[in-house]
Design a protein around this motif. Structure first.
Motif, mmCIF file in Angstrom:
data_model
loop_
_atom_site.group_PDB
_atom_site.id
_atom_site.type_symbol
_atom_site.label_atom_id
_atom_site.label_comp_id
_atom_site.label_asym_id
_atom_site.label_seq_id
_atom_site.Cartn_x
_atom_site.Cartn_y
_atom_site.Cartn_z
ATOM 1 N N ALA A 51 0.845 -1.258 0.049
ATOM 2 C CA ALA A 51 -0.049 -0.137 0.056
ATOM 3 C C ALA A 51 0.839 1.161 -0.037
ATOM 4 N N ALA A 52 1.692 1.263 0.604
ATOM 5 C CA ALA A 52 2.863 2.193 0.806
ATOM 6 C C ALA A 52 3.617 2.695 -0.627
ATOM 7 N N LEU A 53 3.746 1.640 -1.402
ATOM 8 C CA LEU A 53 4.373 1.637 -2.443
ATOM 9 C C LEU A 53 3.409 2.033 -3.676
ATOM 10 N N ALA A 54 2.241 2.004 -3.335
ATOM 11 C CA ALA A 54 1.124 2.145 -4.633
ATOM 12 C C ALA A 54 1.451 3.345 -5.211
ATOM 13 N N GLY A 55 1.814 3.640 -6.474
ATOM 14 C CA GLY A 55 1.904 4.893 -7.037
ATOM 15 C C GLY A 55 3.057 5.730 -6.937
ATOM 16 N N VAL A 56 3.984 5.160 -6.070
ATOM 17 C CA VAL A 56 5.479 5.522 -5.861
ATOM 18 C C VAL A 56 6.318 5.380 -6.962
ATOM 19 N N GLU A 57 7.118 6.209 -7.390
ATOM 20 C CA GLU A 57 8.065 6.199 -8.554
ATOM 21 C C GLU A 57 9.585 6.025 -8.131
ATOM 22 N N THR A 58 9.569 6.482 -6.877
ATOM 23 C CA THR A 58 11.358 6.488 -6.343
ATOM 24 C C THR A 58 11.067 6.216 -4.948
ATOM 25 N N VAL A 59 12.225 5.419 -4.546
ATOM 26 C CA VAL A 59 12.301 5.132 -2.918
ATOM 27 C C VAL A 59 13.570 5.469 -2.519
ATOM 28 N N VAL A 60 13.797 6.535 -1.320
ATOM 29 C CA VAL A 60 15.184 6.596 -0.883
ATOM 30 C C VAL A 60 15.162 5.745 0.415
ATOM 31 N N HIS A 61 16.000 4.758 0.515
ATOM 32 C CA HIS A 61 16.018 3.829 1.314
ATOM 33 C C HIS A 61 17.052 4.168 2.595
ATOM 34 N N CYS A 62 16.494 4.816 3.628
ATOM 35 C CA CYS A 62 17.088 5.305 4.684
ATOM 36 C C CYS A 62 17.121 4.574 5.952
ATOM 37 N N ALA A 63 16.241 3.578 5.878
ATOM 38 C CA ALA A 63 15.944 2.742 7.215
ATOM 39 C C ALA A 63 17.275 1.704 7.516
#
Length: 247
Positions: A51-63
């Motif tokens: 659900a969090a990624l729906a419609g997302v084009e870019t992820v910045v992975h800081c976790a």
């Protein structure tokens, strides 16, 4: 408009990246274990990640967590990103993960390899240690009557806000693979940094250099955490201390 998801968006770096992107007018979703509406434990995965990624084009992975679980978290993120058809995954790593045999560093390197083999468009940035981390470590060491630091260890701390600016810029560009490392403006010994910390916080402590042993110590003494050829940061440790604790 491009929608960007920042994992670990409530952490030291993630907050800065989020502010920077929103100041540029970007739509940003913050994912962390407790931040609604995208409260997801990446180590567990689950439907909330899709659900969090729906419609997302870019992820910045800081976790990230030194308590473990980063590889599993990255596996879940990559799998969900594939399902979502993600275009770009940006990952923040650490200078020296391939040179310093520390368990946490081995994990960060494994995550790099996982992302590189993911089939997604990706960008990886390695930076030196943040000023904030150094302040936290020195604050703990300064609780003792004598501040003990490993002898002969150099460091090149960098300002987290400057790293956030660089990450935001990378997120807004296309996948670039492994980009040039980013280091702070100065290579310093830990004992000199410790003395600067004590002066800034008004603490009176002797600083003693203690020789250690083992492969990790040898690698760090040899400059494994440094990137002097990429000393592109602008803020010195003293400037960070002045901003944080006052002149």
């Amino acid at each position: 408009m491009t929608t960007i998801l920042v994992t670990g968006g409530t952490g030291t770096l993630g907050r800065c990246v989020t502010r920077r992107l929103r100041a540029d007018g970007r739509e940003v979703r913050v994912l962390s274990r407790h931040a609604q509406p995208y409260a997801v434990d990446l180590r567990a995965g689950g439907s909330g990640l899709d659900a969090a990624l729906a419609g997302v084009e870019t992820v910045v992975h800081c976790a990230s967590s030194q308590r473990g679980g980063d590889e599993k978290a990255a596996e879940h993120l990559v799998a969900a990103a594939r399902r979502a058809g993600l275009g770009h995954l940006v990952y923040i790593s650490i200078v020296g993960v391939d040179r310093v045999p520390l368990g946490y560093y081995r994990t960060k390197l494994a995550v790099e390899r996982l992302i590189e083999a993911s089939g997604l468009g990706w960008t990886i940035l390695r930076t030196t240690q943040f000023h904030d981390l150094l302040v936290s470590v020195l604050g703990g060491l300064a609780k003792a009557p004598v501040l003990l630091v490993p002898a002969g260890v150099p460091d090149q701390p960098v300002e987290v806000a400057e790293v956030a600016d660089r990450l935001a810029g990378l997120a807004l560009a296309g996948p670039a693979g492994r980009v040039a490392d980013m280091g702070g403006p100065e290579v310093r010994t830990l004992d000199s940094l410790a003395r600067s910390y004590l002066r800034a916080t008004g603490r009176r402590r002797a600083v003693a250099r203690v020789p250690l042993f083992g492969g990790t110590y040898r690698a760090v003494r040899a400059g494994g955490l440094l990137t002097p050829e990429r000393a592109v940061g602008r803020t010195t440790f003293e400037e960070h201390l002045e901003h944080r604790f006052g002149g």
